[in-house]
Design a protein around this motif. Structure first.
Motif, PDB file in Angstrom:
ATOM      1  N   VAL A 189       0.841  -1.203   0.000  1.00  0.00           N
ATOM      2  CA  VAL A 189       0.000   0.000   0.000  1.00  0.00           C
ATOM      3  C   VAL A 189       0.879   1.257   0.000  1.00  0.00           C
ATOM      4  O   VAL A 189       1.868   1.340   0.727  1.00  0.00           O
ATOM      5  CB  VAL A 189      -0.948   0.007   1.215  1.00  0.00           C
ATOM      6  CG1 VAL A 189      -1.649   1.356   1.362  1.00  0.00           C
ATOM      7  CG2 VAL A 189      -1.978  -1.089   1.071  1.00  0.00           C
ATOM      8  N   ILE A 190       0.518   2.222  -0.846  1.00  0.00           N
ATOM      9  CA  ILE A 190       1.244   3.492  -0.941  1.00  0.00           C
ATOM     10  C   ILE A 190       0.513   4.527  -0.103  1.00  0.00           C
ATOM     11  O   ILE A 190      -0.719   4.658  -0.189  1.00  0.00           O
ATOM     12  CB  ILE A 190       1.331   3.951  -2.407  1.00  0.00           C
ATOM     13  CG1 ILE A 190       2.092   2.911  -3.245  1.00  0.00           C
ATOM     14  CG2 ILE A 190       2.000   5.310  -2.520  1.00  0.00           C
ATOM     15  CD1 ILE A 190       1.982   3.128  -4.731  1.00  0.00           C
ATOM     16  N   VAL A 191       1.250   5.282   0.724  1.00  0.00           N
ATOM     17  CA  VAL A 191       0.643   6.306   1.570  1.00  0.00           C
ATOM     18  C   VAL A 191       1.258   7.660   1.221  1.00  0.00           C
ATOM     19  O   VAL A 191       2.455   7.776   0.988  1.00  0.00           O
ATOM     20  CB  VAL A 191       0.841   5.995   3.073  1.00  0.00           C
ATOM     21  CG1 VAL A 191       0.152   4.700   3.444  1.00  0.00           C
ATOM     22  CG2 VAL A 191       2.318   5.908   3.444  1.00  0.00           C
ATOM     23  N   VAL A 192       0.400   8.681   1.173  1.00  0.00           N
ATOM     24  CA  VAL A 192       0.833  10.028   0.805  1.00  0.00           C
ATOM     25  C   VAL A 192       0.318  11.005   1.854  1.00  0.00           C
ATOM     26  O   VAL A 192      -0.858  10.948   2.255  1.00  0.00           O
ATOM     27  CB  VAL A 192       0.317  10.423  -0.596  1.00  0.00           C
ATOM     28  CG1 VAL A 192       0.762  11.836  -0.950  1.00  0.00           C
ATOM     29  CG2 VAL A 192       0.810   9.441  -1.651  1.00  0.00           C
ATOM     30  N   LEU A 193       1.199  11.914   2.291  1.00  0.00           N
ATOM     31  CA  LEU A 193       0.830  12.905   3.296  1.00  0.00           C
ATOM     32  C   LEU A 193       0.578  14.252   2.628  1.00  0.00           C
ATOM     33  O   LEU A 193       1.412  14.741   1.871  1.00  0.00           O
ATOM     34  CB  LEU A 193       1.944  13.045   4.338  1.00  0.00           C
ATOM     35  CG  LEU A 193       1.780  14.171   5.365  1.00  0.00           C
ATOM     36  CD1 LEU A 193       0.562  13.924   6.250  1.00  0.00           C
ATOM     37  CD2 LEU A 193       3.039  14.318   6.208  1.00  0.00           C
ATOM     38  N   ASP A 194      -0.588  14.824   2.912  1.00  0.00           N
ATOM     39  CA  ASP A 194      -0.909  16.192   2.527  1.00  0.00           C
ATOM     40  C   ASP A 194      -0.863  17.014   3.808  1.00  0.00           C
ATOM     41  O   ASP A 194      -1.839  17.062   4.558  1.00  0.00           O
ATOM     42  CB  ASP A 194      -2.293  16.236   1.879  1.00  0.00           C
ATOM     43  CG  ASP A 194      -2.722  17.649   1.491  1.00  0.00           C
ATOM     44  OD1 ASP A 194      -3.775  17.791   0.863  1.00  0.00           O
ATOM     45  OD2 ASP A 194      -2.008  18.606   1.840  1.00  0.00           O
ATOM     46  N   ASP A 195       0.293  17.634   4.080  1.00  0.00           N
ATOM     47  CA  ASP A 195       0.460  18.304   5.375  1.00  0.00           C
ATOM     48  C   ASP A 195      -0.360  19.581   5.464  1.00  0.00           C
ATOM     49  O   ASP A 195      -0.704  20.041   6.553  1.00  0.00           O
ATOM     50  CB  ASP A 195       1.943  18.609   5.613  1.00  0.00           C
ATOM     51  CG  ASP A 195       2.451  19.748   4.727  1.00  0.00           C
ATOM     52  OD1 ASP A 195       3.106  20.643   5.242  1.00  0.00           O
ATOM     53  OD2 ASP A 195       2.166  19.722   3.513  1.00  0.00           O
ATOM     54  N   ASP A 196      -0.691  20.184   4.322  1.00  0.00           N
ATOM     55  CA  ASP A 196      -1.448  21.434   4.334  1.00  0.00           C
ATOM     56  C   ASP A 196      -2.877  21.201   4.789  1.00  0.00           C
ATOM     57  O   ASP A 196      -3.396  21.857   5.690  1.00  0.00           O
ATOM     58  CB  ASP A 196      -1.418  22.056   2.935  1.00  0.00           C
ATOM     59  CG  ASP A 196      -1.971  23.469   2.945  1.00  0.00           C
ATOM     60  OD1 ASP A 196      -2.414  23.938   1.888  1.00  0.00           O
ATOM     61  OD2 ASP A 196      -1.971  24.105   4.026  1.00  0.00           O
ATOM     62  N   ALA A 197      -3.531  20.221   4.157  1.00  0.00           N
ATOM     63  CA  ALA A 197      -4.908  19.890   4.534  1.00  0.00           C
ATOM     64  C   ALA A 197      -4.974  18.880   5.675  1.00  0.00           C
ATOM     65  O   ALA A 197      -6.047  18.532   6.136  1.00  0.00           O
ATOM     66  CB  ALA A 197      -5.661  19.338   3.318  1.00  0.00           C
ATOM     67  N   LYS A 198      -3.809  18.385   6.076  1.00  0.00           N
ATOM     68  CA  LYS A 198      -3.691  17.402   7.159  1.00  0.00           C
ATOM     69  C   LYS A 198      -4.470  16.128   6.847  1.00  0.00           C
ATOM     70  O   LYS A 198      -5.202  15.596   7.681  1.00  0.00           O
ATOM     71  CB  LYS A 198      -4.143  17.998   8.496  1.00  0.00           C
ATOM     72  CG  LYS A 198      -3.355  19.223   8.925  1.00  0.00           C
ATOM     73  CD  LYS A 198      -3.727  19.675  10.304  1.00  0.00           C
ATOM     74  CE  LYS A 198      -3.056  20.984  10.658  1.00  0.00           C
ATOM     75  NZ  LYS A 198      -1.601  20.936  10.509  1.00  0.00           N
ATOM     76  N   PHE A 199      -4.300  15.639   5.622  1.00  0.00           N
ATOM     77  CA  PHE A 199      -4.919  14.394   5.196  1.00  0.00           C
ATOM     78  C   PHE A 199      -3.854  13.369   4.859  1.00  0.00           C
ATOM     79  O   PHE A 199      -2.770  13.716   4.374  1.00  0.00           O
ATOM     80  CB  PHE A 199      -5.808  14.606   3.963  1.00  0.00           C
ATOM     81  CG  PHE A 199      -7.221  14.957   4.289  1.00  0.00           C
ATOM     82  CD1 PHE A 199      -7.668  16.259   4.212  1.00  0.00           C
ATOM     83  CD2 PHE A 199      -8.121  13.976   4.684  1.00  0.00           C
ATOM     84  CE1 PHE A 199      -8.979  16.582   4.512  1.00  0.00           C
ATOM     85  CE2 PHE A 199      -9.434  14.291   4.969  1.00  0.00           C
ATOM     86  CZ  PHE A 199      -9.866  15.611   4.899  1.00  0.00           C
ATOM     87  N   VAL A 200      -4.171  12.103   5.111  1.00  0.00           N
ATOM     88  CA  VAL A 200      -3.358  10.983   4.655  1.00  0.00           C
ATOM     89  C   VAL A 200      -4.163  10.215   3.615  1.00  0.00           C
ATOM     90  O   VAL A 200      -5.316   9.851   3.867  1.00  0.00           O
ATOM     91  CB  VAL A 200      -2.956  10.047   5.819  1.00  0.00           C
ATOM     92  CG1 VAL A 200      -2.260   8.800   5.278  1.00  0.00           C
ATOM     93  CG2 VAL A 200      -2.037  10.776   6.789  1.00  0.00           C
ATOM     94  N   HIS A 201      -3.556   9.976   2.440  1.00  0.00           N
ATOM     95  CA  HIS A 201      -4.212   9.257   1.351  1.00  0.00           C
ATOM     96  C   HIS A 201      -3.518   7.912   1.147  1.00  0.00           C
ATOM     97  O   HIS A 201      -2.289   7.834   1.216  1.00  0.00           O
ATOM     98  CB  HIS A 201      -4.146  10.061   0.053  1.00  0.00           C
ATOM     99  CG  HIS A 201      -4.727  11.435   0.155  1.00  0.00           C
ATOM    100  ND1 HIS A 201      -5.970  11.759  -0.306  1.00  0.00           N
ATOM    101  CD2 HIS A 201      -4.219  12.577   0.710  1.00  0.00           C
ATOM    102  CE1 HIS A 201      -6.218  13.041  -0.069  1.00  0.00           C
ATOM    103  NE2 HIS A 201      -5.162  13.559   0.552  1.00  0.00           N
ATOM    104  N   THR A 202      -4.300   6.871   0.889  1.00  0.00           N
ATOM    105  CA  THR A 202      -3.730   5.546   0.640  1.00  0.00           C
ATOM    106  C   THR A 202      -4.137   5.052  -0.743  1.00  0.00           C
ATOM    107  O   THR A 202      -5.250   5.302  -1.203  1.00  0.00           O
ATOM    108  CB  THR A 202      -4.185   4.531   1.705  1.00  0.00           C
ATOM    109  OG1 THR A 202      -5.612   4.414   1.667  1.00  0.00           O
ATOM    110  CG2 THR A 202      -3.736   4.961   3.095  1.00  0.00           C
ATOM    111  N   PHE A 203      -3.187   4.320  -1.396  1.00  0.00           N
ATOM    112  CA  PHE A 203      -3.407   3.825  -2.748  1.00  0.00           C
ATOM    113  C   PHE A 203      -2.894   2.392  -2.859  1.00  0.00           C
ATOM    114  O   PHE A 203      -2.028   1.970  -2.098  1.00  0.00           O
ATOM    115  CB  PHE A 203      -2.663   4.693  -3.784  1.00  0.00           C
ATOM    116  CG  PHE A 203      -3.022   6.144  -3.745  1.00  0.00           C
ATOM    117  CD1 PHE A 203      -2.373   7.004  -2.874  1.00  0.00           C
ATOM    118  CD2 PHE A 203      -4.013   6.653  -4.568  1.00  0.00           C
ATOM    119  CE1 PHE A 203      -2.701   8.349  -2.827  1.00  0.00           C
ATOM    120  CE2 PHE A 203      -4.337   7.997  -4.542  1.00  0.00           C
ATOM    121  CZ  PHE A 203      -3.683   8.847  -3.665  1.00  0.00           C
ATOM    122  N   THR A 204      -3.426   1.670  -3.845  1.00  0.00           N
ATOM    123  CA  THR A 204      -2.882   0.348  -4.159  1.00  0.00           C
ATOM    124  C   THR A 204      -1.589   0.511  -4.952  1.00  0.00           C
ATOM    125  O   THR A 204      -1.242   1.620  -5.366  1.00  0.00           O
ATOM    126  CB  THR A 204      -3.880  -0.478  -4.989  1.00  0.00           C
ATOM    127  OG1 THR A 204      -4.046   0.166  -6.273  1.00  0.00           O
ATOM    128  CG2 THR A 204      -5.217  -0.570  -4.299  1.00  0.00           C
TER     129      THR A 204
END
Length: 566
Positions: free
Chosen positions: A325-340
């Motif tokens: 699983v790939i995880v990406v941090l959006d520090d501005d909006a404070k979101f964590v996104h996950t991808f296959t």
């Protein structure tokens, strides 16, 4: 008699200083007001979750109302605290518990190392099976191709021979028959000339002469035909056989099997009977070996984008070594996104507060986010449920900046100097190493690092990007002692580093020159490719097959792309 009384007293004290619920020595004994029995605060907190407003005594089942401040507001039994402090064997028990805890941590580390080794073994076995199938398939294709070529060329030779055979047999048969007929006519004419009378000769001379004339003409035509057909012997030759001859000269090699087990030669590995080579010499030989094994010339080609710039502003990227699983941090909006692994969106979750600066995936497949202002690591499961906060700064003058996870599950954290610590002073530049449990095991680099951006651990060495006073990668041994520095004139402003634990290769991003550099462990650059925008962070996908690069564009937005690695 005195000894018996002493034993009874010790037994009574031990019974009183033990919690009746968990049977452990009290840490924070609380007295229940309605029955005066004592229970440790931790157990009371567990009971509080099961029932609302009241606590049922585990000894006598009498209920006590929970005060407004919660179970912590129950009165503390200071007499028990003093008894615990003065109880026989407490120090010894504490020392033993500490030893047990330390051993448990080492046990978890050893289990983690075995788990990683098992994964690498299974991966190696899978690769060996794949290689066997590839060799067999390649051999079958070669054999099939050679046989097809053989039949094609034999067919061409036979067709050429068959054409010549038809011509030869046709001309030979026709001419031989004509020659035989002519010979018979000549003999008949000679007999008539010698033995025939004048009257006979006068009668048949015109007919015989005409026949011989026709035969002469036919023989002339046959002679010309024979001379015009197959004017020279058939010459056959083979051309464009260079590849086949090279294949034969190379002992029919289907290729060369190169083996790299990812292990680096060090002085400790050298046999005592020989002089131990320098670390640089060992690494240089290994680097040449690795550079011959793998071709990185096509590294950096786009495989697929991860997500979309319209959906999030990527700041940091990581991937699970286990599930991919790939995880990406959006520090501005404070979101964590996950991808296959294929780039398909799985989930996203919000982190309410904190100055978020980095993201990693632990060996237990927990998403771990680094909070800079709180100096801690926040753990979440893959669905975004908060799990724990087990790592927090063990020193006052550090400021968490970046984080990586090594194969042992340890967190390698850098402290950035140009940030203020809790007291408003400049933070200390260093690298901190924490166990998975959150225990700080070592801190190093204070004397040698100016501005550590990111650090990784690879094959017994720490590789740290230091952007202070010239861009470089500094190498420390496992105890934190400086070994050497990578010097590369083309490396201007490195921002992130990632380690390939299978091949022993390092990938470094450079935001100034918009490039990504591939190095071996000796610091030799194997490849360098340019990017369209600033590469700010980098990571490897599962099994180190591809690169994940986080880019920043001029307007400040960020995005992630998956690129070829080798």
């Amino acid at each position: 008699m005195a000894t018996s009384i002493h034993h009874d007293l010790v037994s009574a004290v031990e019974q009183e200083i033990s919690c009746p619920s968990c049977f452990e020595d009290f840490e924070e004994p609380k007295c229940l007001p309605n029955c005066a029995h004592n229970v440790c605060q931790q157990c009371l907190q567990g009971m509080e979750k099961k029932r609302n407003n009241v606590i049922e005594c585990p000894v006598c089942q009498v209920e006590s109302v929970i005060p407004k401040g919660g179970v912590a507001a129950f009165p503390k039994n200071h007499l028990l605290v003093r008894l615990i402090e003065q109880s026989p064997g407490r120090k010894e028990k504490f020392y033993l518990k500490k030893a047990v805890k330390s051993c448990e941590e080492e046990l978890q580390g050893a289990k983690g190392a075995l788990k990683e080794m098992e994964k690498r073994y299974i991966c190696s076995k899978t690769k060996c099976d794949e290689m066997k199938q590839r060799v067999q398939s390649l051999a079958e294709r070669v054999i099939k191709t050679v046989r097809e070529q053989e039949q094609k060329m034999l067919h061409e030779i036979k067709a050429t021979y068959d054409r010549n055979e038809v011509i030869f047999e046709t001309v030979q048969s026709r001419t031989a028959k004509l020659c035989e007929d002519a010979s018979n006519r000549i003999k008949s004419a000679q007999v008539i000339i010698q033995n025939g009378g004048l009257e006979v000769v006068r009668v048949i001379k015109d007919t015989l002469a005409e026949t011989l004339k026709k035969l002469s003409k036919s023989l002339n035509i046959s002679m010309l035909e024979a001379n015009g057909k197959l004017t020279q012997s058939l010459e056959l030759s083979l051309t464009n056989t260079d590849l086949a001859e090279e294949f034969i000269d190379d002992e029919f090699s289907l290729g060369k099997l190169n083996v790299n087990n990812g292990q680096v030669a060090t002085p400790q590995d050298t046999t005592i009977a020989f002089a131990a080579p320098s670390w640089e010499a060992s690494m240089s030989k290994k680097a040449v070996f690795i550079s011959k094994l793998k071709d990185y010339s096509r590294c950096g080609s786009l495989i697929q984008p991860i997500g979309s710039t319209s959906h999030f502003d990527a700041f940091s990227v990581a991937a699970s070594r286990d599930c991919g699983v790939i995880v990406v941090l959006d520090d501005d909006a404070k979101f964590v996104h996950t991808f296959t692994e294929a780039g398909k969106k799985l989930n996203k979750f919000h982190i309410k507060d904190g100055d978020l600066w980095d993201i990693v995936v632990s060996n237990e497949d927990e998403i771990v986010v680094l909070s800079r202002d709180k100096n801690c690591l926040l753990h979440y499961d893959m669905n975004g449920n908060f799990q724990k906060k087990i790592v927090s700064a063990s020193k006052e003058n550090v400021k968490f900046t970046s984080c990586t996870v090594d194969v042992h599950g340890r967190f390698i954290i850098t402290s950035y100097p140009y940030c203020k610590d809790e007291k408003g002073n400049d933070a200390m530049p260093c690298v901190l190493v924490y166990r998975p449990s959150g225990k700080l095991t070592m801190s190093f680099g204070e004397e040698h690092l100016g501005c550590p951006e990111k650090a990784v651990f690879l094959n017994g060495r720490f590789y740290v990007i230091d952007s202070h006073c010239g861009a470089r990668v500094k190498v420390f041994d496992k105890t934190g002692s400086l070994i050497k520095t990578f010097e590369d004139e083309q490396l201007k402003s490195p921002s992130a580093i990632a380690a390939d634990h299978i091949s022993g290769i390092l990938a470094v991003t450079d935001t100034d020159t918009l490039t990504v550099h591939i190095y071996n462990q000796a610091g030799q650059r194997l490849h360098r490719f340019e990017t369209e925008n600033k590469p700010t962070d980098i990571a490897f996908t599962k099994n180190f097959k591809s690169l994940l690069v986080c880019f920043e564009v001029d307007d400040g937005n960020g995005y992630v792309e998956m690129l070829t690695y080798r």
